[in-house]
Write a protein that holds these residues in place. Structure first.
Motif, short mmCIF file in Angstrom:
data_model
loop_
_atom_site.label_atom_id
_atom_site.label_comp_id
_atom_site.label_asym_id
_atom_site.label_seq_id
_atom_site.Cartn_x
_atom_site.Cartn_y
_atom_site.Cartn_z
N LYS A 1 0.83 -1.19 0.00
CA LYS A 1 0.00 0.00 0.00
C LYS A 1 0.87 1.25 0.00
CE LYS A 1 -4.14 -1.90 2.17
NZ LYS A 1 -5.11 -1.79 3.28
N ASP A 2 0.37 2.29 -0.66
CA ASP A 2 1.04 3.59 -0.77
C ASP A 2 2.30 3.54 -1.63
OD1 ASP A 2 -0.89 4.75 0.95
OD2 ASP A 2 0.22 4.03 2.69
N SER A 3 2.56 2.43 -2.33
CA SER A 3 3.69 2.38 -3.25
C SER A 3 3.45 3.29 -4.44
CB SER A 3 3.91 0.96 -3.76
OG SER A 3 4.34 0.10 -2.75
N GLU A 4 4.52 3.82 -5.00
CA GLU A 4 4.49 4.55 -6.27
C GLU A 4 5.55 3.93 -7.16
OE1 GLU A 4 2.27 6.54 -7.18
OE2 GLU A 4 1.27 6.96 -5.28
N ARG B 1 -4.01 1.62 -5.79
CA ARG B 1 -3.05 0.53 -5.55
C ARG B 1 -2.44 0.05 -6.86
NH1 ARG B 1 -3.40 -3.38 -1.16
NH2 ARG B 1 -1.31 -4.26 -0.93
#
Length: 285
Positions: free
Chosen positions: A207-210, A233
């Motif tokens: 989660k919150d990955s870019e 996501r």
């Protein structure tokens, strides 16, 4: 004469976009078609002059000639045409089926020969006409077996109704194609599957990955048949050629939760280099 294909397509590369749609519609109708992109591995290493001459003379019931100003000036199309015309001459048959993008004159194709005007026919209509010529009833094919929508770009956006086409949407092409499949979960998340032939695995990024965090996606967990990414996501796909694609869920509509229709929008990046890192794409997102 025993033949391998119901029909062989020959055309200029500039006209490929239209021809490929015809090829896919023919394939969906159960018609065996020679289209070069379907035969890349088979053609690799062969003497194409010998192989294609034999193919257009002996291995198809009909040939579909896509005539255009581009077609008239190509070395390979002239080879294909001469091979097909030799067969037609030997059998005194309507082996060559001309289809015109324009009024370009082609040696050996008489002005009195019946043809399809592609300026007035869609790829679907052409496929239906070929089916009738072959005696194949196109309406025997189930409606759900038609080719699903596709975006061939390696980086792009997909926007589609996931309740149609069995939830399928294809991205990329050739070795870099991914036949993604989706189904309803909610208006904030959606199911993504490995059920199609060219998808080896599906995983969720943390989660919150870019993109700048996706530098080693091969370490993610691909052991489940289905994952449920939520809006924002990243879901990672690996195809059966070992290529990775990163998909970011942008929006989800769900007609059972107040929306007028079902719709999924995702942005995607296909890693053409074979790497499992997407960091390089962060500055382009």
């Amino acid at each position: 004469m025993q033949v391998k294909y119901d029909i062989a397509l020959f055309f200029a590369g500039e006209d490929r976009a239209y021809v490929e749609m015809v090829a896919e519609q023919l394939k969906a109708r159960g018609i065996s078609v020679f289209y070069d992109f379907y035969e890349e591995e088979n053609l690799w290493g062969k003497d194409l002059y010998v192989h294609l001459t034999d193919l257009y003379r002996k291995q198809a019931k009909f040939t579909l000639m896509f005539i255009s100003k581009n077609y008239a000036n190509k070395l390979w199309t002239n080879l294909e045409r001469k091979a097909a015309q030799s067969r037609a001459f030997e059998e005194s048959s309507e082996y060559i089926l001309p289809a015109r993008f324009d009024d370009t004159e082609i040696p050996g194709v008489l002005s009195t020969t019946g043809f399809i005007d592609l300026r007035k026919k869609s790829p679907v209509e052409v496929a239906v006409m070929v089916g009738k010529k072959l005696g194949v009833n196109p309406f025997e094919v189930k409606s759900h077996s038609v080719p699903p929508p596709k975006n061939e770009l390696l980086i792009g956006r997909a926007k589609f109704d996931y309740s149609n086409n069995n939830g399928l949407f294809r991205i990329g092409s050739g070795a870099f194609e991914f036949s993604s499949r989706w189904s309803k979960a909610s208006n904030t998340s959606i199911h993504c599957y490995t059920d199609t032939p060219n998808i080896r695995g599906v995983a969720l990024a943390p989660k919150d990955s870019e993109l700048e965090n996706l530098d080693s996606v091969s370490i993610f967990d691909y052991t489940s048949r289905v994952r449920k990414p939520e809006i924002g996501r990243y879901v990672i796909l690996q195809n059966t050629n070992g290529i990775y694609a990163a998909l970011k869920i942008i929006s989800i509509k769900d007609d059972s939760r107040g929306d007028e229709y079902d719709e999924l929008v995702f942005d995607y990046w296909i890693q053409k280099s074979g790497s499992d890192s997407f960091v390089e794409y962060a500055s382009r997102a």
